[in-house]
Motif scaffolding. Structure first.
Motif, PDB file in Angstrom:
ATOM      1  N   ALA A 335       0.825  -1.210   0.000  1.00  0.00           N
ATOM      2  CA  ALA A 335       0.000   0.000   0.000  1.00  0.00           C
ATOM      3  C   ALA A 335       0.861   1.263   0.000  1.00  0.00           C
ATOM      4  O   ALA A 335       0.448   2.302  -0.537  1.00  0.00           O
ATOM      5  CB  ALA A 335      -0.945  -0.008   1.191  1.00  0.00           C
ATOM      6  N   ASP A 336       2.055   1.196   0.607  1.00  0.00           N
ATOM      7  CA  ASP A 336       2.958   2.349   0.609  1.00  0.00           C
ATOM      8  C   ASP A 336       3.253   2.790  -0.820  1.00  0.00           C
ATOM      9  O   ASP A 336       3.183   3.978  -1.156  1.00  0.00           O
ATOM     10  CB  ASP A 336       4.276   1.995   1.301  1.00  0.00           C
ATOM     11  CG  ASP A 336       4.107   1.605   2.759  1.00  0.00           C
ATOM     12  OD1 ASP A 336       3.081   1.959   3.363  1.00  0.00           O
ATOM     13  OD2 ASP A 336       5.017   0.942   3.294  1.00  0.00           O
ATOM     14  N   PHE A 337       3.583   1.829  -1.673  1.00  0.00           N
ATOM     15  CA  PHE A 337       3.935   2.164  -3.051  1.00  0.00           C
ATOM     16  C   PHE A 337       2.699   2.409  -3.909  1.00  0.00           C
ATOM     17  O   PHE A 337       2.743   3.215  -4.843  1.00  0.00           O
ATOM     18  CB  PHE A 337       4.835   1.080  -3.636  1.00  0.00           C
ATOM     19  CG  PHE A 337       6.267   1.208  -3.186  1.00  0.00           C
ATOM     20  CD1 PHE A 337       7.167   1.979  -3.897  1.00  0.00           C
ATOM     21  CD2 PHE A 337       6.690   0.585  -2.024  1.00  0.00           C
ATOM     22  CE1 PHE A 337       8.482   2.116  -3.472  1.00  0.00           C
ATOM     23  CE2 PHE A 337       8.000   0.721  -1.576  1.00  0.00           C
ATOM     24  CZ  PHE A 337       8.900   1.494  -2.304  1.00  0.00           C
ATOM     25  N   ALA A 338       1.592   1.734  -3.607  1.00  0.00           N
ATOM     26  CA  ALA A 338       0.356   2.008  -4.341  1.00  0.00           C
ATOM     27  C   ALA A 338      -0.060   3.459  -4.148  1.00  0.00           C
ATOM     28  O   ALA A 338      -0.540   4.115  -5.085  1.00  0.00           O
ATOM     29  CB  ALA A 338      -0.754   1.062  -3.878  1.00  0.00           C
ATOM     30  N   GLN A 339       0.120   3.965  -2.938  1.00  0.00           N
ATOM     31  CA  GLN A 339      -0.183   5.371  -2.673  1.00  0.00           C
ATOM     32  C   GLN A 339       0.866   6.284  -3.283  1.00  0.00           C
ATOM     33  O   GLN A 339       0.555   7.329  -3.858  1.00  0.00           O
ATOM     34  CB  GLN A 339      -0.272   5.602  -1.167  1.00  0.00           C
ATOM     35  CG  GLN A 339      -1.424   4.899  -0.477  1.00  0.00           C
ATOM     36  CD  GLN A 339      -1.289   4.897   1.034  1.00  0.00           C
ATOM     37  OE1 GLN A 339      -0.492   5.642   1.598  1.00  0.00           O
ATOM     38  NE2 GLN A 339      -2.065   4.048   1.694  1.00  0.00           N
ATOM     39  N   GLY A 340       2.141   5.889  -3.156  1.00  0.00           N
ATOM     40  CA  GLY A 340       3.230   6.741  -3.613  1.00  0.00           C
ATOM     41  C   GLY A 340       3.199   7.038  -5.100  1.00  0.00           C
ATOM     42  O   GLY A 340       3.438   8.179  -5.521  1.00  0.00           O
ATOM     43  N   VAL A 341       2.878   6.026  -5.921  1.00  0.00           N
ATOM     44  CA  VAL A 341       2.887   6.256  -7.375  1.00  0.00           C
ATOM     45  C   VAL A 341       1.795   7.220  -7.794  1.00  0.00           C
ATOM     46  O   VAL A 341       1.897   7.864  -8.851  1.00  0.00           O
ATOM     47  CB  VAL A 341       2.751   4.935  -8.165  1.00  0.00           C
ATOM     48  CG1 VAL A 341       3.938   4.030  -7.922  1.00  0.00           C
ATOM     49  CG2 VAL A 341       1.442   4.226  -7.857  1.00  0.00           C
TER      50      VAL A 341
END
Length: 429
Positions: A335-341
């Motif tokens: 979820a960290d990277f799903a949000q970050g992109v």
């Protein structure tokens, strides 16, 4: 140069017991950061402990204390299940704390005493610094703030970044010589290559990648051989990244943060990877609350995130930490990277899965998630979904559009049934 402190602080593994009090919270790194011999010493002297809890993501080795054999004297608290802890959790022997990977330092600061960090490190250098080697993860965030006790292992590579611990920040250390755990790259099958082929159309030269572990990420890395100036900003380093650095594909020169550097928060692979990392200043391991912070990730342009899920429903909800409704792992950094992109200019996030399970008898694309499943990546944060039958773009799409897109990339044998259920549930009219 020999530091006097280093002589005074070198001790047998049992020396750790002098620094542990009743009710202490001990924090361990994940994977190869786990100090095996120090844990042996705790278990062998458990009668001297009372109310001690060990906090860790992804333990490597099954142990009596994990199985609850020592009662309240020594207990395990997990933040991500592994093969060593999964059955113990299901048997009620350990606790599991939900968290995103990036949140770990703050959660530990706010909910534990942060009494002591126990970690594996490379030998001290001439300046008095140990390196946490394959790890920075959440423990690096406590360097200089919480005392460390180290298990020093010459097989641990010396790495750079935010994972350097000075002898003055260490209560003590013990010396061991044991091999690191190695994880062979997952084999790549035809489904992996097909899924990777759909993703490759969206990876431009100069993009920055986050890739996980498994067949699909390995297939993507394998297919990048003709790309140029790829950057890496990822939570996990694997063997496949080494090949691309050696071929000149990964240079990181177009990155907006840490240009020219391969950035990660931990590494897990084979000796090939560990040897490459040793004394390699082009690789920096940084604390997870920096690496996985969506605000950091979003500063990159053309940020590409590639992760896996076990099933997805018509809403776009991804259940990535449960299998058939039973807990298997935890949230990790997906979820960290799903949000970050979503903050990244031209950023794209890909959630990958095989279309079926159990020899094509179960569709992983479902009208509703299996009862008991836990949502890892929210419907509002899912961007692209990829199976061996195609790629679906969900961001900005209505529920009916999402349903049509997902049915299109489902296994052909389930499309008619999925369409029928979609109409019955009101996803399609």
């Amino acid at each position: 140069m020999i530091h006097f402190d280093s002589i005074a602080k070198r001790m047998a593994p049992e020396g750790i017991l002098d620094f542990i009090k009743e009710g202490d919270d001990l924090i361990l790194p994940l994977a190869n950061g786990e100090p095996v011999v120090l844990l042996d010493a705790l278990e062998q002297n458990v009668d001297l402990l009372k109310g001690v809890r060990i906090h860790q993501m992804h333990a490597l080795k099954q142990r009596p204390y994990i199985n609850g054999e020592f009662g309240d004297r020594l207990r395990h608290v997990s933040y991500f299940l592994s093969g060593a802890t999964r059955e113990a959790y299901r048997a009620g022997k350990i606790e599991l704390v939900p968290s995103h990977f990036r949140q770990m330092p703050r959660i530990l600061r706010e909910t534990t005493k942060t009494s002591l960090i126990l970690a594996t490190a490379s030998p001290m250098d001439e300046h008095g610094y140990f390196s946490l080697g394959t790890n920075a993860d959440y423990v690096a965030a406590f360097i200089g703030k919480v005392p460390f006790f180290l298990e020093v292992n010459p097989n641990m590579p010396r790495t750079f970044g935010g994972n350097q611990v000075h002898i003055s920040q260490v209560l003590g250390y013990t010396e061991v010589d044991r091999p690191l755990v190695e994880v062979l790259p997952a084999p790549i099958n035809d489904k992996d290559r097909k899924i990777a082929s759909y993703i490759m159309d969206h990876i431009p030269n100069g993009a920055t990648l986050q890739v996980g572990i498994g067949g699909v990420p390995n297939a993507v890395l394998d297919a990048l051989k003709n790309h140029r100036n790829i950057g890496i900003h990822t939570e996990l380093l694997t063997d496949g990244i080494v090949d691309l650095i050696n071929k000149g594909v990964i240079t990181g020169v177009e990155k907006k943060t840490n240009p020219g550097k391969v950035i990660a928060t931990f590494a897990l692979g084979t000796r090939y990877l560990y040897d490459f990392m040793d004394e390699n200043s082009s690789i920096e391991l940084l604390p997870v609350d920096y690496v996985n912070d969506p605000r950091t990730i979003g500063q990159e342009e053309n940020m590409i995130s590639i992760n896996a899920t076990t099933e997805i429903d018509f809403y776009g909800q991804c259940a990535s930490e449960t299998v058939a409704g039973k807990y298997y792992s935890s949230s990790g950094g997906q979820a960290d990277f799903a949000q970050g992109v979503l903050f990244s200019q031209n950023g794209k996030g890909f959630i990958c899965l095989y279309s079926t399970a159990k020899d094509d008898t179960i569709s992983r694309i479902r009208p509703l998630l299996t009862p008991g499943s836990v949502v890892t990546t929210l419907k509002n944060e899912v961007d692209y979904v990829v199976t061996e039958y195609g790629i679906a773009h969900l961001r900005g799409k209505s529920l009916s559009q999402r349903t049509k897109e997902l049915i299109r990339i489902a296994h052909p044998k389930f499309r008619e049934e999925l369409t029928f259920k979609a109409k019955k549930l009101g996803f399609l009219v």
